[in-house]
Scaffold this motif. Structure first.
Motif, PDB file in Angstrom:
ATOM      1  N   THR A   1      -4.647  33.553  -9.551  1.00  0.00           N
ATOM      2  CA  THR A   1      -5.508  34.237 -10.632  1.00  0.00           C
ATOM      3  C   THR A   1      -6.401  33.256 -11.486  1.00  0.00           C
ATOM      4  N   ASP A   2      -7.525  33.739 -11.705  1.00  0.00           N
ATOM      5  CA  ASP A   2      -8.503  32.957 -12.533  1.00  0.00           C
ATOM      6  C   ASP A   2      -7.757  32.657 -13.836  1.00  0.00           C
ATOM      7  N   GLU A   3      -8.142  31.284 -14.168  1.00  0.00           N
ATOM      8  CA  GLU A   3      -7.855  30.906 -15.421  1.00  0.00           C
ATOM      9  C   GLU A   3      -8.207  31.545 -16.601  1.00  0.00           C
ATOM     10  N   ASP A   4      -9.132  32.541 -16.785  1.00  0.00           N
ATOM     11  CA  ASP A   4      -9.705  33.184 -17.788  1.00  0.00           C
ATOM     12  C   ASP A   4      -8.785  34.501 -17.836  1.00  0.00           C
ATOM     13  N   ASP A   5      -7.961  34.871 -16.788  1.00  0.00           N
ATOM     14  CA  ASP A   5      -7.085  35.957 -16.934  1.00  0.00           C
ATOM     15  C   ASP A   5      -5.632  35.576 -17.085  1.00  0.00           C
ATOM     16  N   VAL A   6      -5.285  34.686 -16.669  1.00  0.00           N
ATOM     17  CA  VAL A   6      -3.910  34.276 -16.973  1.00  0.00           C
ATOM     18  C   VAL A   6      -3.898  33.024 -17.301  1.00  0.00           C
ATOM     19  N   ASP A   7      -3.217  32.667 -18.653  1.00  0.00           N
ATOM     20  CA  ASP A   7      -3.272  31.435 -19.179  1.00  0.00           C
ATOM     21  C   ASP A   7      -2.420  30.461 -18.305  1.00  0.00           C
ATOM     22  N   PRO A   8      -3.043  29.192 -17.882  1.00  0.00           N
ATOM     23  CA  PRO A   8      -2.294  28.356 -17.012  1.00  0.00           C
ATOM     24  C   PRO A   8      -1.065  27.892 -17.461  1.00  0.00           C
ATOM     25  N   ASP A   9      -1.029  27.698 -18.986  1.00  0.00           N
ATOM     26  CA  ASP A   9       0.071  27.101 -19.645  1.00  0.00           C
ATOM     27  C   ASP A   9       1.306  28.301 -19.381  1.00  0.00           C
ATOM     28  N   LEU A  10       1.015  29.548 -19.876  1.00  0.00           N
ATOM     29  CA  LEU A  10       1.765  30.477 -19.736  1.00  0.00           C
ATOM     30  C   LEU A  10       2.310  30.712 -18.355  1.00  0.00           C
ATOM     31  N   ALA A  11       1.661  30.644 -17.475  1.00  0.00           N
ATOM     32  CA  ALA A  11       2.126  30.684 -16.048  1.00  0.00           C
ATOM     33  C   ALA A  11       3.036  29.525 -15.666  1.00  0.00           C
ATOM     34  N   THR A  12       2.936  28.299 -16.181  1.00  0.00           N
ATOM     35  CA  THR A  12       3.387  27.150 -15.763  1.00  0.00           C
ATOM     36  C   THR A  12       4.970  27.430 -16.396  1.00  0.00           C
ATOM     37  N   THR A  13       4.885  27.979 -17.666  1.00  0.00           N
ATOM     38  CA  THR A  13       6.295  28.296 -18.077  1.00  0.00           C
ATOM     39  C   THR A  13       7.055  29.156 -17.394  1.00  0.00           C
ATOM     40  N   TRP A  14       6.209  30.293 -16.903  1.00  0.00           N
ATOM     41  CA  TRP A  14       6.825  31.353 -16.095  1.00  0.00           C
ATOM     42  C   TRP A  14       7.461  30.757 -14.705  1.00  0.00           C
ATOM     43  N   PHE A  15       6.715  29.827 -14.150  1.00  0.00           N
ATOM     44  CA  PHE A  15       7.154  29.337 -13.265  1.00  0.00           C
ATOM     45  C   PHE A  15       8.211  28.159 -13.187  1.00  0.00           C
ATOM     46  N   GLU A  16       8.164  27.506 -14.283  1.00  0.00           N
ATOM     47  CA  GLU A  16       9.255  26.588 -14.522  1.00  0.00           C
ATOM     48  C   GLU A  16      10.674  27.274 -14.757  1.00  0.00           C
ATOM     49  N   ASP A  17      10.626  28.544 -15.405  1.00  0.00           N
ATOM     50  CA  ASP A  17      11.859  29.334 -15.644  1.00  0.00           C
ATOM     51  C   ASP A  17      12.392  29.712 -14.246  1.00  0.00           C
ATOM     52  N   VAL A  18      11.392  30.310 -13.329  1.00  0.00           N
ATOM     53  CA  VAL A  18      11.763  30.778 -12.146  1.00  0.00           C
ATOM     54  C   VAL A  18      12.410  29.435 -11.393  1.00  0.00           C
ATOM     55  N   ALA A  19      11.744  28.300 -11.366  1.00  0.00           N
ATOM     56  CA  ALA A  19      12.368  27.107 -10.821  1.00  0.00           C
ATOM     57  C   ALA A  19      13.672  26.826 -11.130  1.00  0.00           C
ATOM     58  N   ASP A  20      13.797  26.969 -12.375  1.00  0.00           N
ATOM     59  CA  ASP A  20      15.359  26.402 -13.089  1.00  0.00           C
ATOM     60  C   ASP A  20      16.303  27.687 -12.488  1.00  0.00           C
ATOM     61  N   HIS A  21      16.082  28.763 -12.304  1.00  0.00           N
ATOM     62  CA  HIS A  21      16.902  29.817 -12.095  1.00  0.00           C
ATOM     63  C   HIS A  21      17.123  29.734 -10.277  1.00  0.00           C
ATOM     64  N   LEU A  22      16.357  29.303  -9.851  1.00  0.00           N
ATOM     65  CA  LEU A  22      16.409  29.156  -8.395  1.00  0.00           C
ATOM     66  C   LEU A  22      17.161  27.930  -8.039  1.00  0.00           C
ATOM     67  N   GLY A  23      16.954  26.747  -8.695  1.00  0.00           N
ATOM     68  CA  GLY A  23      17.607  25.543  -8.509  1.00  0.00           C
ATOM     69  C   GLY A  23      19.090  25.550  -8.815  1.00  0.00           C
ATOM     70  N   ARG A  24      19.582  26.814  -9.419  1.00  0.00           N
ATOM     71  CA  ARG A  24      21.093  26.930  -9.586  1.00  0.00           C
ATOM     72  C   ARG A  24      21.718  27.653  -8.261  1.00  0.00           C
ATOM     73  N   LEU A  25      20.842  27.962  -7.277  1.00  0.00           N
ATOM     74  CA  LEU A  25      21.503  28.394  -6.004  1.00  0.00           C
ATOM     75  C   LEU A  25      22.150  27.307  -5.088  1.00  0.00           C
ATOM     76  N   SER A  26      23.003  27.655  -4.422  1.00  0.00           N
ATOM     77  CA  SER A  26      23.533  26.599  -3.396  1.00  0.00           C
ATOM     78  C   SER A  26      22.465  26.143  -2.525  1.00  0.00           C
ATOM     79  N   ALA A  27      22.470  25.011  -1.901  1.00  0.00           N
ATOM     80  CA  ALA A  27      21.537  24.570  -1.070  1.00  0.00           C
ATOM     81  C   ALA A  27      21.290  25.759   0.121  1.00  0.00           C
ATOM     82  N   GLU A  28      22.309  26.191   0.476  1.00  0.00           N
ATOM     83  CA  GLU A  28      22.188  27.230   1.670  1.00  0.00           C
ATOM     84  C   GLU A  28      21.434  28.370   1.169  1.00  0.00           C
ATOM     85  N   ASP A  29      21.920  29.005   0.083  1.00  0.00           N
ATOM     86  CA  ASP A  29      20.940  30.081  -0.724  1.00  0.00           C
ATOM     87  C   ASP A  29      19.445  29.519  -0.868  1.00  0.00           C
ATOM     88  N   ARG A  30      19.075  28.395  -0.947  1.00  0.00           N
ATOM     89  CA  ARG A  30      17.938  27.860  -1.446  1.00  0.00           C
ATOM     90  C   ARG A  30      17.066  28.031   0.043  1.00  0.00           C
TER      91      ARG A  30
END
Length: 97
Positions: free
Chosen positions: A23-52
């Motif tokens: 999505t264009d930066e004018d439509d979604v704030d890149p800093d906000l998207a980064t925060t969302w993605f960091e949160d998702v990465a944190d949750h996914l990082g808690r999975l076992s290696a097999e599940d990841r």
């Protein structure tokens, strides 16, 4: 969890992440998207290696079913972008034990 449910959730997540990423930066704030993605990465990082690894495979399968070339290419990067196949932390944990 059924395979159908897991596949559907993985596909929906990969498509959503890709849509936000493309999505264009004018439509979604890149800093906000980064925060969302960091949160998702944190949750996914808690999975076992097999599940990841399994989730990474599901993301790649979803990408291969994608008909929009730009989306397909971006979806193929989702596993790497979220560190789903990075086992460095697991190796460190094994050494510490």
């Amino acid at each position: 969890m059924s395979d159908t449910l897991l596949t559907t959730l993985a596909t929906a997540m990969a498509q959503l992440v890709t849509a936000i990423d493309l999505t264009d930066e004018d439509d979604v704030d890149p800093d906000l998207a980064t925060t969302w993605f960091e949160d998702v990465a944190d949750h996914l990082g808690r999975l076992s290696a097999e599940d990841r690894h399994r989730l990474a495979a599901l993301f790649r399968e979803a990408a291969m079913d994608e008909t929009r070339p730009e989306f397909r290419e971006a979806m193929l990067e989702v596993p790497e972008n979220f560190g789903l196949e990075d086992d460095d932390e697991d190796e460190y944990d094994d050494d510490a034990a």
